[in-house]
Design a protein around this motif. Sequence first.
Motif, mmCIF file in Angstrom:
data_model
loop_
_atom_site.group_PDB
_atom_site.id
_atom_site.type_symbol
_atom_site.label_atom_id
_atom_site.label_comp_id
_atom_site.label_asym_id
_atom_site.label_seq_id
_atom_site.Cartn_x
_atom_site.Cartn_y
_atom_site.Cartn_z
ATOM 1 N N PHE A 104 0.831 -1.205 0.000
ATOM 2 C CA PHE A 104 0.000 0.000 0.000
ATOM 3 C C PHE A 104 0.867 1.257 0.000
ATOM 4 N N PRO A 105 0.437 2.287 -0.743
ATOM 5 C CA PRO A 105 0.995 3.619 -0.540
ATOM 6 C C PRO A 105 0.149 4.310 0.530
ATOM 7 N N VAL A 106 0.452 5.551 0.823
ATOM 8 C CA VAL A 106 -0.409 6.343 1.698
ATOM 9 C C VAL A 106 -1.416 7.035 0.780
ATOM 10 N N VAL A 107 -2.646 6.586 0.824
ATOM 11 C CA VAL A 107 -3.692 7.129 -0.044
ATOM 12 C C VAL A 107 -4.117 8.511 0.455
ATOM 13 N N SER A 108 -4.232 9.448 -0.452
ATOM 14 C CA SER A 108 -4.738 10.816 -0.225
ATOM 15 C C SER A 108 -3.780 11.762 0.496
ATOM 16 N N ALA A 109 -2.610 11.299 0.918
ATOM 17 C CA ALA A 109 -1.719 12.179 1.690
ATOM 18 C C ALA A 109 -0.780 13.003 0.816
ATOM 19 N N GLY A 110 -0.741 12.741 -0.474
ATOM 20 C CA GLY A 110 0.111 13.521 -1.359
ATOM 21 C C GLY A 110 -0.610 14.783 -1.814
ATOM 22 N N ILE A 111 -0.826 14.867 -3.101
ATOM 23 C CA ILE A 111 -1.456 16.055 -3.685
ATOM 24 C C ILE A 111 -2.885 16.261 -3.185
ATOM 25 N N TYR A 112 -3.526 15.196 -2.669
ATOM 26 C CA TYR A 112 -4.888 15.326 -2.148
ATOM 27 C C TYR A 112 -4.925 15.943 -0.754
ATOM 28 N N GLY A 113 -3.759 16.180 -0.148
ATOM 29 C CA GLY A 113 -3.645 17.029 1.028
ATOM 30 C C GLY A 113 -3.999 16.460 2.387
ATOM 31 N N TRP A 114 -4.225 15.151 2.499
ATOM 32 C CA TRP A 114 -4.615 14.589 3.795
ATOM 33 C C TRP A 114 -3.421 14.667 4.741
ATOM 34 N N PRO A 115 -3.606 15.164 5.977
ATOM 35 C CA PRO A 115 -2.489 15.226 6.934
ATOM 36 C C PRO A 115 -1.927 13.825 7.208
ATOM 37 N N MET A 116 -0.609 13.695 7.169
ATOM 38 C CA MET A 116 0.049 12.393 7.252
ATOM 39 C C MET A 116 -0.315 11.625 8.518
ATOM 40 N N ASP A 117 -0.362 12.284 9.664
ATOM 41 C CA ASP A 117 -0.651 11.545 10.900
ATOM 42 C C ASP A 117 -2.068 10.972 10.892
ATOM 43 N N ASP A 118 -3.022 11.721 10.375
ATOM 44 C CA ASP A 118 -4.392 11.228 10.305
ATOM 45 C C ASP A 118 -4.521 10.145 9.229
ATOM 46 N N ALA A 119 -3.841 10.331 8.104
ATOM 47 C CA ALA A 119 -3.849 9.313 7.049
ATOM 48 C C ALA A 119 -3.275 8.003 7.571
ATOM 49 N N ALA A 120 -2.203 8.087 8.355
ATOM 50 C CA ALA A 120 -1.580 6.885 8.935
ATOM 51 C C ALA A 120 -2.537 6.195 9.909
ATOM 52 N N ARG A 121 -3.183 6.972 10.754
ATOM 53 C CA ARG A 121 -4.125 6.405 11.731
ATOM 54 C C ARG A 121 -5.265 5.673 11.025
ATOM 55 N N ILE A 122 -5.849 6.312 10.021
ATOM 56 C CA ILE A 122 -6.965 5.705 9.295
ATOM 57 C C ILE A 122 -6.500 4.448 8.559
ATOM 58 N N ALA A 123 -5.369 4.535 7.863
ATOM 59 C CA ALA A 123 -4.852 3.385 7.104
ATOM 60 C C ALA A 123 -4.570 2.206 8.018
ATOM 61 N N LEU A 124 -3.838 2.444 9.073
ATOM 62 C CA LEU A 124 -3.407 1.347 9.948
ATOM 63 C C LEU A 124 -4.562 0.743 10.737
ATOM 64 N N THR A 125 -5.462 1.564 11.253
ATOM 65 C CA THR A 125 -6.586 0.997 12.009
ATOM 66 C C THR A 125 -7.537 0.236 11.087
ATOM 67 N N THR A 126 -7.733 0.729 9.867
ATOM 68 C CA THR A 126 -8.615 0.047 8.927
ATOM 69 C C THR A 126 -8.042 -1.305 8.529
ATOM 70 N N VAL A 127 -6.770 -1.331 8.157
ATOM 71 C CA VAL A 127 -6.151 -2.591 7.730
ATOM 72 C C VAL A 127 -6.051 -3.567 8.900
ATOM 73 N N ALA A 128 -5.700 -3.074 10.077
ATOM 74 C CA ALA A 128 -5.587 -3.953 11.251
ATOM 75 C C ALA A 128 -6.937 -4.576 11.616
ATOM 76 N N GLY A 129 -8.017 -3.861 11.368
ATOM 77 C CA GLY A 129 -9.337 -4.356 11.729
ATOM 78 C C GLY A 129 -10.050 -5.138 10.645
ATOM 79 N N ALA A 130 -9.421 -5.259 9.486
ATOM 80 C CA ALA A 130 -10.082 -5.923 8.357
ATOM 81 C C ALA A 130 -9.941 -7.441 8.449
ATOM 82 N N ALA A 131 -10.998 -8.121 8.073
ATOM 83 C CA ALA A 131 -10.954 -9.578 7.988
ATOM 84 C C ALA A 131 -10.597 -9.953 6.554
ATOM 85 N N GLY A 132 -9.983 -11.087 6.385
ATOM 86 C CA GLY A 132 -9.668 -11.537 5.033
ATOM 87 C C GLY A 132 -8.462 -12.448 5.026
ATOM 88 N N ALA A 133 -8.049 -12.823 3.828
ATOM 89 C CA ALA A 133 -6.979 -13.799 3.669
ATOM 90 C C ALA A 133 -5.611 -13.197 3.377
#
Length: 175
Positions: A118-147
Amino acid sequence: MTRITLVRGDITEQQVDAVVNAANSSLLGGGGVDGAIHRRGGPEILADCRRLRASRYGRGLPTGRAVATTAGRLPARWVIHTVGPVYRPDEDLSELLASCYRESLRVADELGARTVAFPVVSAGIYGWPMDDAARIALTTVAGAAGAVAEARFVLFDEEAFETFRSVLGALAPEG
């Protein structure tokens, strides 16, 4: 359970089953991660994207959704394109950003991908603050079910790497 790893480097060099592309809705390439993936992956990716635009996504891929194409010349089997939201400080779009990660993992599961970069989605030219982007990315992936066995966040610079490492450390259970 998905193992989360952090790597400082170039996402186009990752030897994984699937690479996630922070795409724009046109699916036809752009700047940043999107441009790098299209350049390194070659014309096969663009050809697949054009087929998607000609069939299911005539108006483009909606924000928060994900779709797969060939990886072309990348050292991966597939590219999973997802469109992140543009950051707006006056509007909470965090659910749309989380959806990019959930949908990418869903597509990875459908493909049978076990390793995903994964890259950091939306944190480049789309302007999402890196710390919030990291929190959302990591908590979402950590909580996801799948293979998916490994979700590898490939961080291009030291600042992003350190931010993700700090957020991941704060999420890790003690003991």
